[in-house]
Design a protein around this motif. Structure first.
Motif, PDB file in Angstrom:
ATOM      1  N   GLY A   1      -0.418  -2.729   4.292  1.00  9.87           N
ATOM      2  CA  GLY A   1      -0.293  -1.758   2.954  1.00  9.87           C
ATOM      3  C   GLY A   1       0.273  -0.528   4.046  1.00  9.87           C
ATOM      4  N   TRP A   2      -0.449   0.290   4.745  1.00  9.70           N
ATOM      5  CA  TRP A   2      -0.174   1.756   5.912  1.00  9.70           C
ATOM      6  C   TRP A   2       1.302   1.536   6.409  1.00  9.70           C
ATOM      7  N   GLN A   3       0.919   0.427   7.444  1.00  9.26           N
ATOM      8  CA  GLN A   3       2.298   0.104   8.082  1.00  9.26           C
ATOM      9  C   GLN A   3       3.489  -0.314   8.108  1.00  9.26           C
ATOM     10  N   ASP A   4       3.776  -0.918   6.210  1.00  5.81           N
ATOM     11  CA  ASP A   4       4.602  -0.955   5.077  1.00  5.81           C
ATOM     12  C   ASP A   4       5.104   0.134   5.112  1.00  5.81           C
ATOM     13  N   ILE A   5       4.779   1.721   4.848  1.00  3.89           N
ATOM     14  CA  ILE A   5       5.273   2.658   4.672  1.00  3.89           C
ATOM     15  C   ILE A   5       5.459   3.014   5.519  1.00  3.89           C
ATOM     16  N   ARG A   6       5.033   3.335   6.977  1.00  6.25           N
ATOM     17  CA  ARG A   6       5.172   3.628   8.286  1.00  6.25           C
ATOM     18  C   ARG A   6       6.139   3.137   8.763  1.00  6.25           C
TER      19      ARG A   6
ATOM     20  N   ALA B   1       8.180 -13.396   1.055  1.00  5.25           N
ATOM     21  CA  ALA B   1       8.303 -12.080   2.203  1.00  5.25           C
ATOM     22  C   ALA B   1       7.777 -12.319   3.002  1.00  5.25           C
ATOM     23  N   ASN B   2       6.518 -13.014   3.190  1.00  2.00           N
ATOM     24  CA  ASN B   2       5.259 -13.172   3.996  1.00  2.00           C
ATOM     25  C   ASN B   2       5.589 -14.286   5.387  1.00  2.00           C
ATOM     26  N   GLU B   3       6.183 -14.943   4.733  1.00  2.00           N
ATOM     27  CA  GLU B   3       6.282 -16.320   4.778  1.00  2.00           C
ATOM     28  C   GLU B   3       5.908 -17.089   6.613  1.00  2.00           C
TER      29      GLU B   3
ATOM     30  N   LEU C   1       0.016  -5.599  -0.808  1.00  2.00           N
ATOM     31  CA  LEU C   1       1.351  -5.432  -1.704  1.00  2.00           C
ATOM     32  C   LEU C   1       0.785  -4.052  -3.254  1.00  2.00           C
ATOM     33  N   VAL C   2      -0.359  -4.662  -3.637  1.00  2.00           N
ATOM     34  CA  VAL C   2      -0.835  -3.665  -4.792  1.00  2.00           C
ATOM     35  C   VAL C   2      -1.579  -2.191  -3.942  1.00  2.00           C
ATOM     36  N   TRP C   3      -2.316  -2.009  -3.153  1.00  2.43           N
ATOM     37  CA  TRP C   3      -1.900  -0.591  -2.145  1.00  2.43           C
ATOM     38  C   TRP C   3      -1.376  -0.123  -1.664  1.00  2.43           C
ATOM     39  N   ARG C   4      -0.177  -1.129  -1.638  1.00  2.00           N
ATOM     40  CA  ARG C   4       1.087   0.005  -1.050  1.00  2.00           C
ATOM     41  C   ARG C   4       1.447   0.572  -2.211  1.00  2.00           C
TER      42      ARG C   4
ATOM     43  N   GLY D   1       9.261  10.592   5.209  1.00  2.00           N
ATOM     44  CA  GLY D   1       8.588   9.170   4.975  1.00  2.00           C
ATOM     45  C   GLY D   1       8.579   8.965   3.420  1.00  2.00           C
ATOM     46  N   PRO D   2       7.911   8.607   2.930  1.00  2.00           N
ATOM     47  CA  PRO D   2       7.331   8.026   1.047  1.00  2.00           C
ATOM     48  C   PRO D   2       7.535   9.577   0.097  1.00  2.00           C
ATOM     49  N   ILE D   3       7.298  11.243   0.965  1.00  5.56           N
ATOM     50  CA  ILE D   3       8.074  11.657  -0.451  1.00  5.56           C
ATOM     51  C   ILE D   3       9.164  11.209  -0.369  1.00  5.56           C
ATOM     52  N   TRP D   4       9.716  10.967   0.071  1.00  2.42           N
ATOM     53  CA  TRP D   4      11.726  10.836  -0.287  1.00  2.42           C
ATOM     54  C   TRP D   4      11.476   9.866  -1.566  1.00  2.42           C
ATOM     55  N   ILE D   5      10.696   9.252  -1.767  1.00  2.49           N
ATOM     56  CA  ILE D   5      10.314   7.963  -3.071  1.00  2.49           C
ATOM     57  C   ILE D   5      10.348   9.556  -4.218  1.00  2.49           C
TER      58      ILE D   5
END
Length: 286
Positions: free
Chosen positions: A41-46, A112-114, A131-134, A55-59
């Motif tokens: 989950g962390w890696q997805d954001i990074r 997406a995780n095939e 997904l929920v953690w992200r 970073g995600p602050i843009w959201i």
């Protein structure tokens, strides 16, 4: 070994793959691999913001700008004070961001995780927890705007406002079953993914996020008040209100909690049935 023995073994194997034990073991086993899906989950954001300074602050910035613009617009349309309309919209946006993320991304969580599903021997629920953690991390980022809002527009918060914490837990629990159930169904029927995402966009306007539900409910025009009551049939209303009301220091209504608890129990019961029946087929469908 005769044909009868082979047939009996096949039936036994299919029954074992569809057992309740396998379904619950998948959920428990996935939860036990918290280090794996937490890291992913962390890696997805990074990875998504690796070349961005903020970073995600843009959201969060994008959400804040949209909320402020809509707050000013709807405050003028409905004749409300900006100090009332803006916090209402802002908290609604924060909660809706989590809900819509779980639904939209949940509709393609297995697709997406095939690669991981076919080559990584781990429970399917790992991808749902990831997904929920992200989405929970994004929710935490957006709370920065909520903290700033409390400084500019102080709210009458009390100890009762801490009820927002168990409300968030309920939101996370429901986000998990929604992503799991949708992920399995849309993996089998791919056309449902864009349909689901279109429905999410439609529900944004039908849910009291930018318009204040109580204002319409107390409207002097009985026709408007009567139509506003139809919003009670919208399940998203109840999920948003159990968090928004305590976060804004407003009086809470038990009916919202009852509806959310009923949906939680029924939703997980139905999801377990689907998981029991189709869990073993996901790797073939992707």
């Amino acid at each position: 070994m005769g044909p009868g023995s082979v047939g009996a073994m096949t039936v036994t194997a299919v029954a074992g793959a569809r057992s309740w034990r396998r379904a619950t073991d998948d959920l428990v086993g996935g939860w036990g691999q918290r280090e794996l899906w937490g890291h992913l989950g962390w890696q997805d954001i990074r990875q998504r913001y690796r070349r961005s300074l903020l970073g995600p602050i843009w959201i969060t910035i994008s959400m804040a700008v949209t909320a402020v613009a809509l707050g000013i617009l709807y405050a003028g349309l409905f004749g409300n004070e900006i100090s009332v309309q803006l916090p209402y919209i802002l908290v609604g946006f924060i909660v809706w961001g989590f809900i819509s993320g779980c639904i939209s991304e949940g509709s393609e969580v297995f697709i997406a995780n095939e690669g991981l599903i076919k080559h990584l021997p781990s429970p399917l629920s790992v991808h749902v927890y990831r997904l929920v953690w992200r989405q929970l991390l994004f929710f935490g980022h957006n709370l920065i705007v909520y903290a700033i809002m409390l400084i500019i527009f102080p709210q009458p918060l009390t100890w009762a406002s801490l009820v927002a914490l168990p409300a968030l837990v309920l939101l996370v629990v429901n986000g998990a079953w929604v992503a799991l159930a949708l992920g399995m169904v849309t993996t089998r029927f791919r056309d449902l993914t864009p349909i689901t995402q279109s429905i999410v966009q439609l529900m944004f306007f039908l849910t009291p996020i930018v318009w204040i539900y109580s204002d319409l409910l107390n409207s002097p025009d009985p026709r408007i008040a009567e139509r506003a009551r139809l919003a009670e049939f919208n399940p998203f209303l109840h999920f948003i209100e159990i968090i928004r009301q305590p976060m804004l220091g407003q009086d809470q209504h038990i009916r919202h909690w009852i509806v959310v608890l009923v949906i939680t129990v029924v939703g997980w019961a139905a999801t377990l049935v689907v998981l029991r029946r189709y869990r073993s087929r996901i790797s073939y469908w992707v």
